[in-house]
Write an enzyme that holds these catalytic residues in place. Structure first.
Site, short mmCIF file in Angstrom:
data_model
loop_
_atom_site.label_atom_id
_atom_site.label_comp_id
_atom_site.label_asym_id
_atom_site.label_seq_id
_atom_site.Cartn_x
_atom_site.Cartn_y
_atom_site.Cartn_z
CE LYS A 114 -44.00 14.70 3.67
NZ LYS A 114 -43.91 14.11 5.00
CE1 TYR A 198 -40.87 13.76 0.78
CE2 TYR A 198 -41.00 12.90 3.01
CZ TYR A 198 -40.96 13.97 2.14
OH TYR A 198 -41.02 15.25 2.62
#
Length: 341
Positions: A114, A198
Site C-alpha cells: 500500500k 492506515y
C-alpha cells in the site's frame, strides 16, 4: 493455461506457493522475508533487486537458488519460472503500477504494497491487467489479519456498543530524512500516503462505511529542509453516512498511533493501533486481550489461501483503488480549502 498453472501449484510437494519479493528495502528485509519463514501456505522462492551486493546475504540466509534471482533488467523473464507463483511488489509507490502490470504480463499473481498506486488511473490500469491475465491482485493491508483491528471491525459493524457517533485516528512518527518517502516523485505525497492511509482504512473498516465528503488542512511546517517536497503533517475530516464524523491526522514529525470509536454505549479503541506488533485496546467491557500474531505471515497466508481456493481476496485491488481515491480527495481538499465530495 490457467488449469495447467493450477495443477502446477497443486502438484508442489508441500502445496506451498512460491513468492518473489520485488525490492529488498527495509520492509521486505526486516518484515516480509522473516514472516515467510512462518507461513504455512507460501514460501520465499525468489528475489528481484537492483543491488547486487544484497544477493549473497539473501542466498545465504534463505537458500535462494541462482535461477530465482532477478534484477530490474531481466525481471520479465520471471514468466518462464514455475517456482514463482506470486510477485510481491515492495517498491516505492511510483513504481507499483509498472511492476504490478509487468508481473501480470508474466502470468503471475501479484501482491502490491500500500498505497496501491499514486493515482486512480494507475489503479485502473493494474486492475485491467489482472483481469486480462486472469490473475489475482491483492494489496498489503496487514491489519485485516490482526486480531485487535478485527475486534474494532466486529465491535463497529455488529454495533456491539450501539451506533457509532464519531470515529477518530492518528498515525505519525519522525521520518528518516534520507527516505524516498520524503520525495514527491517516488511517494506521491507525504505521511498521508504512508501512514494516514492506515487511519483512513481504520475509519472505513470500523464503521463498515465509506465516507461521502472530506475537508482537510495542512499542518504547520517547522522543518523546511526535510519537508521541501511533501507535507509535514495534516488533519482531515470525513463525513460518513448517518451523520457520523471522522477525524484523522498524520505526521512525519510527531508520534501518534490510535483508533477510537465513540458509540452510544461507550468508547472502544486501540491506543496502539497500527504498528507491526504491540497492539493495545479497550472496550466498555474491559481491555482487549488477544494472542500476538505475525501480521505479515497471516496476511500472506490469507491471500494465498484465497488464490488456492479460488475465493475473493480479503484485501482486494478494489479496496486499494478506493483508498487512493480518498487519498487524492484529502489532498485536493487540503490544497483548495474546499469540501470535496
Amino acid at each position: 493455461n490457467e488449469q495447467s498453472n493450477k495443477t502446477k501449484m497443486a502438484n508442489r510437494k508441500d502445496g506451498k506457493l512460491g513468492i518473489a519479493l520485488v525490492g529488498l528495502g527495509n520492509y521486505a528485509t526486516n518484515q516480509l522475508a522473516p514472516a515467510l519463514q512462518q507461513t504455512e501456505h507460501c514460501t520465499l522462492a525468489g528475489i528481484v533487486t537492483g543491488t547486487p551486493s544484497k544477493i549473497p546475504v539473501w542466498k545465504e540466509r534463505y537458500g535462494i537458488v541462482d535461477k530465482n534471482i532477478y534484477n530490474y533488467d531481466n525481471y520479465d523473464s520471471i514468466k518462464d519460472n514455475p517456482d514463482i507463483d506470486i510477485i510481491y511488489v515492495v517498491l516505492p509507490n511510483s513504481m507499483h503500477a509498472e511492476y504490478t502490470i509487468r508481473g501480470f504480463e508474466a502470468g503471475k499473481h501479484v501482491i502490491c504494497e500500500k498505497p496501491m498506486a499514486i493515482t486512480v488511473e494507475e489503479c485502473d490500469g493494474m486492475i485491467a491487467a489482472a483481469k486480462k491475465a486472469n490473475r489475482d491482485l491483492s494489496i498489503g493491508y496487514r491489519l485485516h489479519f490482526d486480531p485487535y483491528n478485527l475486534e474494532m471491525v466486529r465491535s463497529g459493524t455488529k454495533k456491539i456498543y450501539g451506533e457509532i457517533k464519531k470515529i477518530s485516528g492518528g498515525f505519525g512518527f519522525r521520518a528518516n530524512p534520507s527516505q524516498w518517502r520524503l520525495t514527491q516523485k517516488y511517494a506521491g505525497g507525504g505521511p498521508l500516503m504512508d501512514l494516514g492511509i492506515y487511519v483512513i482504512q481504520g475509519m472505513c473498516y470500523t464503521t463498515g462505511m465509506e465516507p461521502l465528503a472530506v475537508t482537510a488542512q495542512e499542518g504547520e511546517k517547522t522543518d523546511f529542509e526535510r519537508f521541501r517536497e511533501v507535507e509535514q503533517s495534516l488533519t482531515w475530516q470525513f463525513e460518513f453516512p448517518g451523520g457520523i464524523t471522522g477525524e484523522g491526522r498524520t505526521s512525519y514529525n510527531d508520534g501518534m498511533n490510535f483508533l477510537k470509536a465513540e458509540a452510544e454505549k461507550g468508547v472502544f479503541e486501540l491506543t496502539s493501533a497500527f504498528n507491526y506488533t504491540g497492539q493495545r485496546g479497550s472496550t466498555p467491557d474491559g481491555p482487549m486481550n488477544f494472542p500476538r500474531v505475525n501480521q505479515q505471515a497471516k496476511q500472506m497466508d490469507g491471500i494465498v489461501l484465497a488464490i488456492k481456493n479460488n475465493k475473493p481476496s480479503i484485501v482486494p485491488s478494489e479496496m486499494g483503488r478506493r483508498d487512493v481515491k480518498y487519498l487524492q480527495a484529502v489532498y485536493e481538499a487540503m490544497r483548495t480549502g474546499k469540501r470535496i465530495e
